[in-house]
Design a protein around this motif. Sequence first.
Motif, mmCIF file in Angstrom:
data_model
loop_
_atom_site.group_PDB
_atom_site.id
_atom_site.type_symbol
_atom_site.label_atom_id
_atom_site.label_comp_id
_atom_site.label_asym_id
_atom_site.label_seq_id
_atom_site.Cartn_x
_atom_site.Cartn_y
_atom_site.Cartn_z
ATOM 1 N N PHE A 37 0.825 -1.209 0.000
ATOM 2 C CA PHE A 37 0.000 0.000 0.000
ATOM 3 C C PHE A 37 0.860 1.259 0.000
ATOM 4 O O PHE A 37 0.622 2.193 -0.776
ATOM 5 C CB PHE A 37 -0.912 -0.035 1.231
ATOM 6 N N LEU A 38 1.884 1.285 0.852
ATOM 7 C CA LEU A 38 2.733 2.473 0.939
ATOM 8 C C LEU A 38 3.614 2.615 -0.301
ATOM 9 O O LEU A 38 3.823 3.719 -0.800
ATOM 10 C CB LEU A 38 3.597 2.399 2.197
ATOM 11 N N MET B 163 5.207 6.120 -1.627
ATOM 12 C CA MET B 163 6.306 6.457 -0.720
ATOM 13 C C MET B 163 7.605 5.876 -1.259
ATOM 14 O O MET B 163 7.624 4.810 -1.872
ATOM 15 C CB MET B 163 6.028 5.914 0.688
ATOM 16 N N ASP B 164 8.693 6.571 -1.003
ATOM 17 C CA ASP B 164 10.010 6.107 -1.421
ATOM 18 C C ASP B 164 10.260 4.692 -0.899
ATOM 19 O O ASP B 164 10.001 4.398 0.275
ATOM 20 C CB ASP B 164 11.070 7.068 -0.884
ATOM 21 N N MET C 69 -3.061 5.969 7.360
ATOM 22 C CA MET C 69 -1.746 5.858 6.720
ATOM 23 C C MET C 69 -1.748 6.548 5.357
ATOM 24 O O MET C 69 -0.779 7.206 4.965
ATOM 25 C CB MET C 69 -1.346 4.389 6.576
ATOM 26 N N GLY C 70 -2.847 6.398 4.616
ATOM 27 C CA GLY C 70 -2.930 7.028 3.304
ATOM 28 C C GLY C 70 -2.889 8.541 3.393
ATOM 29 O O GLY C 70 -2.196 9.197 2.597
ATOM 30 N N SER C 71 -3.617 9.103 4.360
ATOM 31 C CA SER C 71 -3.647 10.569 4.493
ATOM 32 C C SER C 71 -2.311 11.120 4.956
ATOM 33 O O SER C 71 -1.945 12.253 4.614
ATOM 34 C CB SER C 71 -4.751 10.979 5.473
ATOM 35 N N LEU C 72 -1.542 10.332 5.708
ATOM 36 C CA LEU C 72 -0.226 10.777 6.169
ATOM 37 C C LEU C 72 0.848 10.575 5.106
ATOM 38 O O LEU C 72 1.751 11.409 4.958
ATOM 39 C CB LEU C 72 0.166 10.027 7.439
ATOM 40 N N ALA C 73 0.756 9.469 4.374
ATOM 41 C CA ALA C 73 1.795 9.140 3.393
ATOM 42 C C ALA C 73 1.696 9.999 2.145
ATOM 43 O O ALA C 73 2.717 10.413 1.580
ATOM 44 C CB ALA C 73 1.717 7.658 3.022
ATOM 45 N N ASN C 74 0.486 10.239 1.681
ATOM 46 C CA ASN C 74 0.305 10.980 0.427
ATOM 47 C C ASN C 74 -0.977 11.796 0.501
ATOM 48 O O ASN C 74 -1.969 11.479 -0.159
ATOM 49 C CB ASN C 74 0.268 10.010 -0.757
ATOM 50 N N PRO C 75 -0.988 12.873 1.299
ATOM 51 C CA PRO C 75 -2.221 13.657 1.451
ATOM 52 C C PRO C 75 -2.674 14.290 0.144
ATOM 53 O O PRO C 75 -3.859 14.513 -0.065
ATOM 54 C CB PRO C 75 -1.829 14.728 2.478
ATOM 55 N N GLY C 76 -1.720 14.564 -0.760
ATOM 56 C CA GLY C 76 -2.082 15.179 -2.034
ATOM 57 C C GLY C 76 -2.941 14.278 -2.891
ATOM 58 O O GLY C 76 -3.812 14.747 -3.634
ATOM 59 N N GLN D 96 7.112 9.965 -2.789
ATOM 60 C CA GLN D 96 6.732 10.790 -1.647
ATOM 61 C C GLN D 96 7.667 10.564 -0.466
ATOM 62 O O GLN D 96 7.994 9.422 -0.129
ATOM 63 C CB GLN D 96 5.298 10.463 -1.215
ATOM 64 N N THR D 97 8.094 11.665 0.144
ATOM 65 C CA THR D 97 8.853 11.613 1.391
ATOM 66 C C THR D 97 8.119 12.496 2.395
ATOM 67 O O THR D 97 8.339 13.710 2.451
ATOM 68 C CB THR D 97 10.297 12.108 1.210
ATOM 69 N N PRO D 98 7.204 11.909 3.164
ATOM 70 C CA PRO D 98 6.400 12.706 4.093
ATOM 71 C C PRO D 98 7.273 13.373 5.159
ATOM 72 O O PRO D 98 8.396 12.929 5.435
ATOM 73 C CB PRO D 98 5.466 11.670 4.731
ATOM 74 N N PRO D 99 6.787 14.429 5.782
ATOM 75 C CA PRO D 99 7.530 15.055 6.886
ATOM 76 C C PRO D 99 7.673 14.107 8.067
ATOM 77 O O PRO D 99 6.941 13.115 8.177
ATOM 78 C CB PRO D 99 6.679 16.279 7.232
#
Length: 555
Positions: free
Chosen positions: A272-273, A279-280, A333-340, A437-440
């Motif tokens: 999923f990630l 995510m990277d 997890m989805g909203s944190l990993a790739n909110p865009g 994606q590299t989340p904060p």
Amino acid sequence: MSDSAIAQHQPSDKEVRLVIAASSAGTIFEWYDFFIYGTLAALIGAAFFPSDNETLQTLLVWAGFAVGFGFRPLGAILFGFLGDRLGRKYTFLVTVTLMGIATAGVGLIPSAASIGIAAPIIVIGLRILQGLALGGEYGGAAIYVAEHAPPEKRGFYTSFIQASVVGGFVLSIIVVLLCRSLIPPDDFAAWGWRVPFLVSIILLVISLWMRLKLSESPVFKAMKEAGETAHNPFVESFTYPGNKKRIFVALFGVTGVLTTIWYTAFFSGMSFLRGPMRMDDQLVEIVLLIAGTISMSFYLLVGKWSDRVGRRKPIIIGALASLALLFPVFWGMGSLANPGLARSSAEAPVVVEGAECTYDPFAEKQSTQCGRMLADLTALGVSYSIDRNACGPLDECAAGAWSIGDQTYIYDGLDDAQRKADVKAKLEAAGYDFADQTPPLGSIIGIIGLLCVLGMLSALTYGSVAALLSEMFPPRIRYSSMSIPYHIGAGYLGGFLPLIASYIVATTGNAYSGLWYTWVVVAFGVVIAWWGLPSGPPRDFADSHDDPPVSPAMP
């Protein structure tokens, strides 16, 4: 078989510690061998299952993963028979050797570009050997520790075996990360991914060295001296009074629950990630390494807790909590990993128009332009809906009419590369971001926390299971009776989960829809567990009020 006979063979505390250490280490190494395939799924797909259809390539990799699981029940029958007839120790020496050799073999197979169709065929053959080995490993290690442990600490001692399964997954990530740090990215993609498979030879040597130091289980020693070992453990597993019900409960009420939650937590979380959340890859591995390492302690806590409250309560609590939390955890997890991505999907939803618009994930090439449209969206990880009533003229339907928000597009006559580039460009213009994606840091910590929630759900349903299954079945057929339902459940309900979940996602266009498979299996399982698992404090099989004691005279 008398308690005094078993007592004559009781090991010292030092021997018990060696038993736990050697069994756990061997289990870690063997599951490392099995999981390294899933950890490197993308590179394995490129090497052995190349396809122009990216979704098909992914499905073929997970199909190869599932094949190994599909042969676990046969391994359970074979090695369960040997374990009940010849002994626990020597049987899992054979299984760990077979696993190590088969895993190293995967690292030596030439790619499909070199030897064609022979490459995936050989990979599948080695996965079959791995499945056979794993079918005998878990039952042997779990029973071996359970039969050495004092009854009041059986849940805690056997929980090290349960935690070792996660340990194998964690070790596979550690080795991959080390290889990535030492091997340049291009070289790692070309040949470096083979190194983690070859490392299994080293792990095999260590495991054999540790396990050769062990003596046979005291329970098996006593049975052998008393002449009480089973003549045909497989047959007796289905003829022993009450065993059919116990096998049914173990299959659906225990294994079906624990295995789908486990693979959803770790493998579905990883896919999923990496996939729709983009995510990277290396960051995903680091996140799962941290969450997996933390989660290992949960299994020990649950195992110890079950020695006080019984085995049933943690499983029921974990299953019910999973039904309530599964979707919210993945949404989080989805909203944190790739909110865009979530924002773009809400602001510019993709709708595909076509009364006959269908998509076959197993097709090398879709038969219609509309199907190719869906294939492109699936490969990009973009959610879509299909409006079968909004299609315009017939030629537009055939060409593939689709819209992003209020903007409608039609394409026709483009080759695959042009079409994919065109679709991607239009989506990017509408605000979709396809970069890694590299989340904060705060979001990364949140993702780790949510993965730990999944780890706790897995621990609740898995931490006490080795003790539970050992207590559910009579000693003379214990290896066979617990291995058969465990590996049927884990092999088919769990092993096919990545393939089935990926297929559901591909055909629905919804990154979360594959979770319904887990939800349904767990919902059915919790009903069976509530009905069939014994409540109250833990009991040895011979102490059960519902089951007959072991009879030496039974054929």
